[in-house]
Design a protein around this motif. Structure first.
Motif, PDB file in Angstrom:
ATOM      1  N   ARG A 165       0.760  -1.150   0.043  1.00 28.03           N
ATOM      2  CA  ARG A 165      -0.025   0.055  -0.093  1.00 28.03           C
ATOM      3  C   ARG A 165       0.729   1.162  -0.017  1.00 28.03           C
ATOM      4  N   ASP A 209      -1.110   6.705   1.232  1.00 27.98           N
ATOM      5  CA  ASP A 209      -2.514   6.359   1.499  1.00 27.98           C
ATOM      6  C   ASP A 209      -2.675   5.956   2.766  1.00 27.98           C
ATOM      7  N   ARG A 210      -1.662   5.329   3.435  1.00 29.52           N
ATOM      8  CA  ARG A 210      -1.797   4.967   4.846  1.00 29.52           C
ATOM      9  C   ARG A 210      -1.715   6.065   5.754  1.00 29.52           C
ATOM     10  N   HIS A 213      -2.148  10.571  -8.409  1.00 28.45           N
ATOM     11  CA  HIS A 213      -2.404   9.769  -7.356  1.00 28.45           C
ATOM     12  C   HIS A 213      -3.580  10.537  -6.391  1.00 28.45           C
ATOM     13  N   ARG A 220      -7.618  10.666  -5.732  1.00 28.12           N
ATOM     14  CA  ARG A 220      -8.418  10.417  -4.491  1.00 28.12           C
ATOM     15  C   ARG A 220      -9.134  11.585  -3.985  1.00 28.12           C
ATOM     16  N   SER A 278     -13.257   8.232   1.206  1.00 21.84           N
ATOM     17  CA  SER A 278     -12.657   8.706   2.473  1.00 21.84           C
ATOM     18  C   SER A 278     -13.813   9.716   3.065  1.00 21.84           C
TER      19      SER A 278
END
Length: 246
Positions: A28, A32-33, A60, A64, A70
């Motif tokens: 991952r 993103d983490r 990227h 998102r 989210s």
């Protein structure tokens, strides 16, 4: 509180062609983490600060930002890539550093600044930093990790300095009340997860900033080199193996 996710660096120490925020830790991307950790915390909004050095990261994050994966509002800011402090000022809408009308001026200090290279970060520890910042009477809060703790974990300890009689490393997560930071200090450091406690709180000499030192490995592990990736993955596997099944 709002957050500035600083993810405009090249990541040359990691080698390879992948931009640092997109380096995968346990399959991952690190960025993103970190976003997932912020989404699990009390942070209200995130502004992801990218630069010309991280064009793939920008792509990227732009994807998102328009997605629905989210609960956390995410906006991408294209900073000039002139260094940590310059990009921070730009993201805050500083009049001298950011005359761009596309920069939303509504975000203002205090804000949480978070590096994209903290793959063990989670919502609980982010909230601990928010609480620590609220508890001090200083313009900003700098979070550091003892260099000895980083060596114990086997991760890099670049940027160490002396504070309160011991060697510490900036952790890459801070609360910023203003932008009068040292141009040479990027606030980055590049504990144990089972304790999660801060063990020292002191004011650095000749500074308006408060300093909090923690041994929590969720903050202690910055990824700067390939060896840091391997250690972060091992720690994530260890955490997962100790989690009881539902």
């Amino acid at each position: 509180m709002d957050a500035l996710l600083m993810c405009g660096g090249r990541g040359t120490r990691l080698g390879g062609d992948t931009e640092k925020p997109l380096v995968r830790v346990a399959d991952r991307p690190m960025v993103d983490r970190v976003i997932a950790a912020l989404a699990a915390s009390r942070i209200d909004r995130v502004r992801a600060v990218v630069s010309p050095h991280a064009t793939a990261t920008r792509e990227h994050l732009a994807e998102r930002a328009v997605g629905t994966d989210s609960r956390l509002p995410l906006r991408v800011v294209d900073a000039p890539g002139d260094g940590y402090v310059a990009d921070l000022r730009y993201a805050l809408g500083d009049a001298e550093s950011a005359a761009d009308p596309d920069v939303d001026p509504t975000i203002s200090p205090p804000v949480l600044t978070v590096a994209a290279d903290l793959p063990l970060l989670d919502g609980e520890v982010v909230d601990r930093v928010i609480d620590a910042a609220a508890a001090v009477e200083s313009a900003s809060l700098t979070v550091c990790v003892p260099a000895a703790r980083k060596r114990e974990l086997g991760v890099s300890a670049d940027g160490a300095f002396e504070a309160d009689g011991r060697s510490v490393v900036p952790a890459g997560i801070n609360a910023v009340g203003g932008v009068d930071a040292d141009e040479n200090d990027d606030g980055r450091g590049d504990s144990e997860h089972d304790t999660g406690r801060d063990d020292t709180d002191a004011d650095p000499d000749e500074s308006d900033d408060a300093l909090r030192v923690t041994t929590d490995r969720r903050i202690a592990v910055n990824v700067n080199y390939p060896s840091d990736v391997r250690i972060a993955e091992a720690l994530l596997r260890s955490d997962h193996s100790q989690t009881p099944p539902p």
